[in-house]
Scaffold this active site. Structure first.
Site, short mmCIF file in Angstrom:
data_model
loop_
_atom_site.label_atom_id
_atom_site.label_comp_id
_atom_site.label_asym_id
_atom_site.label_seq_id
_atom_site.Cartn_x
_atom_site.Cartn_y
_atom_site.Cartn_z
N ALA A 20 33.82 -44.06 -0.71
CA ALA A 20 33.82 -43.88 0.75
C ALA A 20 34.97 -42.96 1.16
O ALA A 20 34.79 -42.06 2.00
CB ALA A 20 33.96 -45.24 1.44
N LYS A 101 24.23 -47.10 -4.75
CA LYS A 101 23.54 -47.37 -6.00
C LYS A 101 24.44 -48.21 -6.91
O LYS A 101 25.65 -48.08 -6.79
CB LYS A 101 23.11 -46.09 -6.70
CG LYS A 101 24.17 -44.99 -6.84
CD LYS A 101 25.43 -45.17 -7.64
CE LYS A 101 25.41 -45.68 -9.02
NZ LYS A 101 26.78 -45.74 -9.64
N1 LIG Z 1 26.57 -42.47 -5.09
C1 LIG Z 1 27.61 -42.03 -5.75
O1 LIG Z 1 27.79 -40.84 -5.99
C2 LIG Z 1 28.62 -43.03 -6.19
C3 LIG Z 1 29.78 -42.64 -6.82
C4 LIG Z 1 30.72 -43.60 -7.14
C5 LIG Z 1 30.43 -44.94 -6.87
N2 LIG Z 1 29.27 -45.29 -6.32
C6 LIG Z 1 28.93 -46.70 -6.04
O2 LIG Z 1 29.70 -47.12 -4.93
C7 LIG Z 1 30.09 -48.48 -5.09
C8 LIG Z 1 31.60 -48.55 -5.05
O3 LIG Z 1 32.15 -47.79 -6.11
P1 LIG Z 1 33.70 -47.31 -6.07
O4 LIG Z 1 33.97 -46.62 -7.32
O5 LIG Z 1 33.96 -46.60 -4.83
O6 LIG Z 1 34.41 -48.75 -6.10
P2 LIG Z 1 35.84 -49.26 -5.59
O7 LIG Z 1 36.73 -48.13 -5.24
O8 LIG Z 1 36.32 -50.25 -6.60
O9 LIG Z 1 35.48 -49.98 -4.22
C9 LIG Z 1 34.77 -51.17 -4.10
C10 LIG Z 1 35.27 -51.85 -2.83
O10 LIG Z 1 34.61 -53.10 -2.74
C11 LIG Z 1 35.47 -54.04 -2.09
N3 LIG Z 1 35.48 -55.29 -2.87
C12 LIG Z 1 35.05 -56.49 -2.44
N4 LIG Z 1 35.20 -57.43 -3.37
C13 LIG Z 1 35.77 -56.82 -4.44
C14 LIG Z 1 36.18 -57.29 -5.70
N5 LIG Z 1 36.05 -58.58 -6.09
N6 LIG Z 1 36.73 -56.40 -6.55
C15 LIG Z 1 36.87 -55.11 -6.20
N7 LIG Z 1 36.48 -54.60 -5.01
C16 LIG Z 1 35.94 -55.46 -4.12
C17 LIG Z 1 36.86 -53.41 -1.99
O11 LIG Z 1 37.05 -53.06 -0.64
P3 LIG Z 1 38.08 -53.86 0.30
O12 LIG Z 1 39.25 -54.22 -0.54
O13 LIG Z 1 38.39 -52.88 1.35
O14 LIG Z 1 37.36 -55.07 0.81
C18 LIG Z 1 36.76 -52.15 -2.82
O15 LIG Z 1 37.50 -51.10 -2.30
C19 LIG Z 1 29.46 -48.94 -6.41
O16 LIG Z 1 28.21 -49.51 -6.16
C20 LIG Z 1 29.28 -47.63 -7.18
O17 LIG Z 1 28.22 -47.68 -8.11
C21 LIG Z 1 28.38 -44.36 -5.95
#
Ligand SMILES: NC(=O)c1ccc[n+]([C@@H]2O[C@H](COP(=O)([O-])OP(=O)(O)OC[C@H]3O[C@@H](n4cnc5c(N)ncnc54)[C@H](OP(=O)(O)O)[C@@H]3O)[C@@H](O)[C@H]2O)c1
Length: 328
Positions: A20, A101
């Site tokens: 995001a 996804k």
């Molecule tokens: N479409 C694409 O191009 C693309 C690329 C990368 C990732 N993605 C997808 O996007 C999603 C997020 O990926 P990301 O790499 O951005 O992940 P990330 O940085 O780890 O973010 C996940 C967010 O989920 C929240 N969260 C709630 N419970 C959690 C827990 N127990 N452990 C960790 N985080 C938790 C946290 O937000 P808060 O702390 O603010 O609550 C955290 O910032 C996944 O489904 C991934 O497959 C898509």
């Protein structure tokens, strides 16, 4: 709206995720069709860090954001294992959903989500950005123009280097694993070119006993007519993101297919019996494109059934790969 006739779609975000911050919120805030009105996090500090850059109100707790009347749609970039629960909560609160996804991990979960979206007349769209890059239309046109003859086989691979400890993709309880995180791309790409009537013939998932997740895998799918899709994926690999279509008269290959940077000019390689041609395609921006497509679909309501079917089919194929690999 792009036509300048409607006010922007009021969007809320569930989770201050890396994707995001880096990609989706910059695309949303740059769009005249979207107003980011609230960003929710488990912690206040993180929510405030995001709203300081992107605007909107910081909200502590995802449910609190869903209770707001000024939010029409939510973007959900939570860990994969939380998508189902929060998509259902968002739909129950009357919000359209752009769901990262893998939207869901099983067909059962997909069915519950699509049923609720249909009952409520809401859109739920799986956020596969790559589908919205113009390079795939160029490939589809080359195939339709007969440049490789009749398609006989499709190959796709997506692999990324090992992830740091603690990354959500390495945690089984959060829906981690190579199939859920990277394998979903080759599967979606196979559907893009061969259609949805694919069956899984065989699959292998390499399980890391220490991490408790699959870190690599392969799958063989086929159409009723016998066109095959050979897919490889992993999170213990040198980076690679490609697909190829092999036909009766030649072969097309494209690289950096799933995560092309905005400035990347894709190179379409066309091999025929007696020559090789490389075509440079225009750069494109898949994140702004998916934002525009989501807003259009919410506004028109026309694509909701298509997105629902797509989400179901994708989840069914994930189930089928796991079953074929003996890990259902
Ligand atoms: N479409 C694409 O191009 C693309 C690329 C990368 C990732 N993605 C997808 O996007 C999603 C997020 O990926 P990301 O790499 O951005 O992940 P990330 O940085 O780890 O973010 C996940 C967010 O989920 C929240 N969260 C709630 N419970 C959690 C827990 N127990 N452990 C960790 N985080 C938790 C946290 O937000 P808060 O702390 O603010 O609550 C955290 O910032 C996944 O489904 C991934 O497959 C898509």
């Amino acid at each position: 709206m792009t036509e300048g006739t409607q006010r922007p779609l009021r969007v809320g975000v569930l989770g201050c995720a890396n994707i995001a911050w880096r990609k989706m919120l910059p695309a949303m805030t740059a769009s005249p069709d979207v107003a980011v009105v609230a960003i929710a996090s488990r912690g206040r500090e993180r929510a405030e860090q995001f709203t300081a850059r992107f605007g909107g109100d910081p909200v502590v707790g995802y449910q609190k954001l869903l209770e707001r009347d000024d939010v029409e749609a939510v973007y959900v970039p939570l860990p994969a294992g939380m998508h189902g629960e929060w998509a259902l909560a968002a739909l129950a609160a009357g919000k359209h959903v752009l769901l990262e996804k893998p939207a869901v991990l099983t067909r059962d979960e997909a069915e519950r989500i699509v049923r609720l979206a249909t009952e409520r007349g809401l859109l739920v769209q799986e956020s596969f950005m790559f589908v919205h890059h113009g390079q795939h239309a160029a490939v589809a046109k080359a195939v339709a123009d007969g440049e490789i003859g009749e398609v006989r086989a499709f190959t796709a691979e997506f692999g990324i280097p090992p992830l740091p400890a603690g990354d959500i993709r390495t945690i089984p309880e959060l829906g981690g694993g190579a199939l859920n995180d990277v394998g979903v791309y080759p599967i979606r790409a196979a559907r893009l070119f061969l259609g949805d009537d694919l069956t899984v013939v065989g699959a292998v998932l390499h399980h890391d006993e220490e991490l408790g997740i699959d870190v690599a895998g392969s799958a063989l799918l086929r159409t009723p007519g016998g066109v095959t899709a050979q897919l490889g994926f992993g999170m213990a690999h040198g980076y690679r993101a490609m697909y190829a279509l092999w036909g009766s008269a030649g072969r097309l290959e494209l690289h950096r297919t799933f995560t092309p940077p905005d400035s990347w000019q894709p190179v379409l390689r066309l091999e025929r019996q007696d020559h090789v041609q490389q075509r440079t395609l225009p750069a494109d921006q898949q994140f702004p494109n998916i934002v525009a497509a989501f807003v259009r679909s919410v506004r028109s309501g026309d694509d909701s059934a298509t997105h629902g079917r797509s989400l179901l089919r994708q989840a069914e194929l994930l189930d089928a790969v796991r079953a074929a690999a003996g890990r259902a």
